[in-house]
Design a protein around this motif. Structure first.
Motif, short mmCIF file in Angstrom:
data_model
loop_
_atom_site.label_atom_id
_atom_site.label_comp_id
_atom_site.label_asym_id
_atom_site.label_seq_id
_atom_site.Cartn_x
_atom_site.Cartn_y
_atom_site.Cartn_z
N ILE A 135 0.88 -1.17 0.00
CA ILE A 135 0.00 0.00 0.00
C ILE A 135 0.91 1.21 0.00
N VAL A 136 0.93 1.95 -1.10
CA VAL A 136 1.90 3.03 -1.26
C VAL A 136 1.21 4.34 -1.62
N TYR A 137 1.91 5.44 -1.32
CA TYR A 137 1.49 6.73 -1.87
C TYR A 137 2.37 7.02 -3.08
N GLU A 138 1.86 7.82 -3.99
CA GLU A 138 2.60 8.29 -5.15
C GLU A 138 2.38 9.79 -5.29
N ARG A 139 3.48 10.53 -5.28
CA ARG A 139 3.41 11.99 -5.45
C ARG A 139 4.28 12.40 -6.62
N ARG A 140 3.76 13.26 -7.47
CA ARG A 140 4.46 13.70 -8.68
C ARG A 140 4.59 15.22 -8.62
N GLU A 141 5.82 15.72 -8.76
CA GLU A 141 6.07 17.15 -8.65
C GLU A 141 6.99 17.62 -9.78
N ALA A 142 6.73 18.83 -10.27
CA ALA A 142 7.61 19.49 -11.22
C ALA A 142 8.33 20.62 -10.50
N MET A 143 9.66 20.61 -10.50
CA MET A 143 10.45 21.63 -9.86
C MET A 143 10.53 22.88 -10.76
N GLU A 144 10.97 23.99 -10.18
CA GLU A 144 11.03 25.25 -10.93
C GLU A 144 11.98 25.18 -12.11
N ASP A 145 13.04 24.35 -11.99
CA ASP A 145 14.01 24.26 -13.08
C ASP A 145 13.61 23.24 -14.15
N GLY A 146 12.41 22.68 -14.04
CA GLY A 146 11.93 21.71 -15.02
C GLY A 146 12.17 20.27 -14.65
N ALA A 151 7.74 10.43 -6.27
CA ALA A 151 8.09 9.80 -4.99
C ALA A 151 7.06 8.74 -4.64
N VAL A 152 7.53 7.53 -4.30
CA VAL A 152 6.64 6.41 -3.96
C VAL A 152 7.18 5.71 -2.72
N ALA A 153 6.31 5.48 -1.74
CA ALA A 153 6.72 4.75 -0.53
C ALA A 153 5.48 4.18 0.15
N SER A 154 5.69 3.17 0.99
CA SER A 154 4.58 2.53 1.70
C SER A 154 4.03 3.44 2.79
N LEU A 155 2.74 3.30 3.04
CA LEU A 155 2.14 3.91 4.21
C LEU A 155 2.50 3.08 5.45
N PRO A 156 2.51 3.68 6.65
CA PRO A 156 2.69 2.88 7.87
C PRO A 156 1.66 1.77 7.92
N LYS A 157 2.06 0.62 8.45
CA LYS A 157 1.19 -0.56 8.38
C LYS A 157 -0.16 -0.35 9.07
N GLU A 158 -0.20 0.46 10.15
CA GLU A 158 -1.48 0.68 10.83
C GLU A 158 -2.43 1.49 9.96
N ILE A 159 -1.91 2.52 9.28
CA ILE A 159 -2.74 3.32 8.40
C ILE A 159 -3.18 2.48 7.19
N ALA A 160 -2.23 1.70 6.63
CA ALA A 160 -2.55 0.85 5.49
C ALA A 160 -3.65 -0.15 5.83
N ALA A 161 -3.59 -0.72 7.04
CA ALA A 161 -4.60 -1.69 7.46
C ALA A 161 -5.98 -1.05 7.55
N GLY A 162 -6.03 0.23 7.90
CA GLY A 162 -7.30 0.93 7.97
C GLY A 162 -7.88 1.23 6.61
N LEU A 163 -7.02 1.36 5.60
CA LEU A 163 -7.48 1.68 4.25
C LEU A 163 -7.80 0.43 3.44
#
Length: 236
Positions: A135-146, A151-163
């Motif tokens: 169970i992971v989050y995915e965040r996509r960002e464009a920096m000012e320089d292009g 970024a992708v990583a797992s949620l803490p197991k307690e939060i993941a279990a709730g989702l």
């Protein structure tokens, strides 16, 4: 806090609280990715050790606790950041890890560039992914320089279990941190840095997990081919 039927603790949190947590955690992950991709920090005592340089791909590792963080850097010619970023996502990468990915779905959309994703591998998967899920989050960002960052990583197991309750026959692995930094170069080319630190958990000894991790950085090769075949050339 509540308990699921398997006895694992789970946290039921509001969507606003979940969004705040993931924004904070993903910002830290983005900064780690940008630091790992900074060529000015290479070979200046930052802990990275080059393992191989083959066909223009540099593979390095750095110890972090009992596991290693692996990094792959590759100059992709005639591939724009926009082309690569269309295939560089958590689901796309999971398909490169193991063709026997059973199911992948978006659980929550917290923002236009911030999602929660469920990845599940089944009985037919390779031994190191057999009956595992993430169970992971995915965040996509464009920096000012292009520069573009995913970024992708797992949620803490307690939060993941709730989702998403864990199926009884699966093991929930932890993707401690991972992601891409895609820097725009001349001639519509880009420099891609891929970083991954993965703990599959379960019975595998950590030394074996570290050896398997070296294979994960090579997914850039497959993603490059997908990007070259992609006609999409839009933003993130």
């Amino acid at each position: 806090m509540s308990n699921n039927r398997a006895g694992t603790r789970s946290w039921s949190i509001s969507e606003d609280s979940l969004r705040r947590y993931v924004c904070f955690a993903s910002e830290n992950c983005i900064q780690e990715l940008l630091s790992a991709s900074d060529p000015n920090r290479v070979d200046v005592g930052d802990g990275w050790k080059v393992l191989a340089l083959d066909n223009g791909v540099e593979i390095s590792k750095r110890r972090s606790g009992s596991l290693h963080i692996f990094r792959s850097r590759w100059l992709l010619k005639s591939v724009s950041p926009q082309q690569f970023i269309t295939v560089a996502n958590a689901i796309g990468a999971a398909k490169q890890w193991d063709s026997d990915l059973v199911e992948a779905k978006y659980i929550k959309d917290l923002a236009d560039n911030l999602n929660i994703i469920w990845l599940r591998f089944g009985d037919a998967s390779k031994p190191h992914f057999k009956n595992r899920e993430f169970i992971v989050y995915e965040r996509r960002e464009a920096m000012e320089d292009g520069t573009m960052v995913v970024a992708v990583a797992s949620l803490p197991k307690e939060i993941a279990a709730g989702l998403q309750p864990k199926p009884n026959n699966s093991i929930r692995g932890l993707l401690l941190q991972s992601g891409w930094v895609v820097e725009k170069l001349e001639d519509d080319s880009c420099m891609v840095t891929y970083v991954v630190q993965l703990d599959r958990t379960g019975w595998l000894p950590k030394c074996f997990v570290n050896r398997l991790n070296t294979k994960l950085v090579m997914i850039i090769d497959n993603l490059k081919k997908l990007a070259q075949a992609s006609p999409i050339n839009g933003g993130i």
